[in-house]
Write a protein that holds these residues in place. Structure first.
Motif, PDB file in Angstrom:
ATOM      1  N   TYR A   1      -6.388 -10.794  73.609  1.00 48.03           N
ATOM      2  CA  TYR A   1      -5.288  -9.905  73.998  1.00 48.03           C
ATOM      3  C   TYR A   1      -4.389  -9.603  72.795  1.00 48.03           C
ATOM      4  CZ  TYR A   1      -1.503  -8.020  76.885  1.00 48.03           C
ATOM      5  OH  TYR A   1      -0.548  -7.201  77.445  1.00 48.03           O
TER       6      TYR A   1
ATOM      7  N   ALA B   1      -6.865  -9.359  82.124  1.00 44.47           N
ATOM      8  CA  ALA B   1      -5.594  -9.779  82.729  1.00 44.47           C
ATOM      9  C   ALA B   1      -5.783 -10.997  83.631  1.00 44.47           C
ATOM     10  CB  ALA B   1      -4.980  -8.627  83.520  1.00 44.47           C
ATOM     11  N   HIS B   2      -6.920 -11.054  84.344  1.00 45.37           N
ATOM     12  CA  HIS B   2      -7.175 -12.196  85.224  1.00 45.37           C
ATOM     13  C   HIS B   2      -7.309 -13.486  84.424  1.00 45.37           C
ATOM     14  CE1 HIS B   2      -7.611  -9.632  88.706  1.00 45.37           C
ATOM     15  NE2 HIS B   2      -8.519  -8.898  88.088  1.00 45.37           N
TER      16      HIS B   2
ATOM     17  N   SER C   1     -11.078  -6.963  82.944  1.00 42.75           N
ATOM     18  CA  SER C   1     -10.897  -8.267  83.587  1.00 42.75           C
ATOM     19  C   SER C   1     -10.031  -9.222  82.769  1.00 42.75           C
ATOM     20  CB  SER C   1     -12.261  -8.920  83.822  1.00 42.75           C
ATOM     21  OG  SER C   1     -12.872  -9.235  82.586  1.00 42.75           O
TER      22      SER C   1
ATOM     23  N   GLN D   1      -8.521 -19.690  78.482  1.00 42.84           N
ATOM     24  CA  GLN D   1      -7.266 -18.936  78.445  1.00 42.84           C
ATOM     25  C   GLN D   1      -6.780 -18.735  77.015  1.00 42.84           C
ATOM     26  OE1 GLN D   1      -3.332 -20.530  79.737  1.00 42.84           O
ATOM     27  NE2 GLN D   1      -3.444 -18.945  81.308  1.00 42.84           N
TER      28      GLN D   1
ATOM     29  N   LEU E   1      -5.750 -14.200  81.860  1.00 41.06           N
ATOM     30  CA  LEU E   1      -4.459 -14.551  81.265  1.00 41.06           C
ATOM     31  C   LEU E   1      -3.440 -15.016  82.298  1.00 41.06           C
ATOM     32  CD1 LEU E   1      -4.049 -11.651  78.686  1.00 41.06           C
ATOM     33  CD2 LEU E   1      -4.299 -14.073  78.156  1.00 41.06           C
ATOM     34  N   SER E   2      -3.867 -15.190  83.537  1.00 44.06           N
ATOM     35  CA  SER E   2      -2.920 -15.622  84.568  1.00 44.06           C
ATOM     36  C   SER E   2      -2.301 -16.959  84.166  1.00 44.06           C
ATOM     37  CB  SER E   2      -3.633 -15.760  85.916  1.00 44.06           C
ATOM     38  OG  SER E   2      -4.687 -16.689  85.829  1.00 44.06           O
ATOM     39  N   GLY E   3      -0.990 -17.023  84.256  1.00 41.08           N
ATOM     40  CA  GLY E   3      -0.287 -18.243  83.876  1.00 41.08           C
ATOM     41  C   GLY E   3       0.079 -18.319  82.411  1.00 41.08           C
TER      42      GLY E   3
ATOM     43  N   GLY F   1      -4.344  -2.269  86.881  1.00 40.56           N
ATOM     44  CA  GLY F   1      -4.612  -2.735  88.239  1.00 40.56           C
ATOM     45  C   GLY F   1      -5.621  -1.856  88.950  1.00 40.56           C
TER      46      GLY F   1
END
Length: 203
Positions: A78, A117-118, A115, A71, A120-122, A170
């Motif tokens: 990012y 964004a996935h 991919s 992450q 970076l979840s949390g 998305g």
């Protein structure tokens, strides 16, 4: 006198060594970021951490010294993307169609990092908010020039642009590889229609 000369020489040697280490560290970090951009794009958020080190031709120790977790690496990628948006915005100067070109630049980036964004979840909300504010600042003057030139719908503001990006991301994240290119083109067309007048949309 000899002692002072020797001490001075040793100090210069030490400074040279430290400079070389910093240069090597910066180069390794850049190689890791380049490899991570490619790895997340090609293999998705679950790409093996060690695979990124191999692609960058650095040791796992070097990888973990720079980025403790996947992450953290994704967050740095990012943030690097936001810096690229700022640089591209500056390079566009005062072109009337700068907002169109900058938006397409971001859509291309989202396509190539579909991919990310996935991974970076949390992530920290305050950090994401800060990066969003930087993106807004990059777009705002171009949006104003585009609106003045009649390329942007009068009611569109910078927050509409910012809403368009997660919606586009998305749709582009769809796992349907067979129709991915068609989906990407359709997303771009819909975003252009929503934001730009006929004059602003590429022919």
């Amino acid at each position: 006198m000899c002692v002072r000369i020797m001490a001075s020489s040793l100090r210069r040697m030490s400074e040279d060594v430290q400079h070389t280490k910093r240069r090597d560290a910066a180069r390794n970090r850049e190689r890791l970021l380049t490899a991570a951009h490619r790895a997340f794009a090609e293999h998705g958020p679950g790409v093996a951490f060690e695979a990124i080190a191999r692609a960058a031709d650095v040791s796992r120790t070097t990888l973990y010294r720079n980025f403790a977790t996947r992450q953290e690496l994704a967050a740095t990628v990012y943030e690097d993307n936001v810096a690229r948006i700022e640089q591209h915005a500056d390079a566009l100067g005062e072109r009337a169609d700068g907002v169109v070109r900058l938006l397409d630049f971001v859509l291309d980036m989202q396509r190539d990092n579909r991919s990310l964004a996935h991974a970076l979840s949390g992530a920290d909300v305050a950090w994401l908010t800060g990066l969003s504010a930087r993106t807004v600042s990059a777009f705002r003057p171009h949006l104003e020039r585009g609106r003045a030139a009649g390329l942007v719908h009068p009611e569109v503001d910078v927050q509409d642009l910012m809403l368009a990006f997660p919606m586009a991301a998305g749709a582009m994240a769809d796992d349907d590889v067979v129709h991915r290119e068609q989906t990407d083109d359709r997303v771009r067309t819909l975003v252009h229609r929503a934001l730009f007048t006929d004059r602003g949309r590429p022919g």
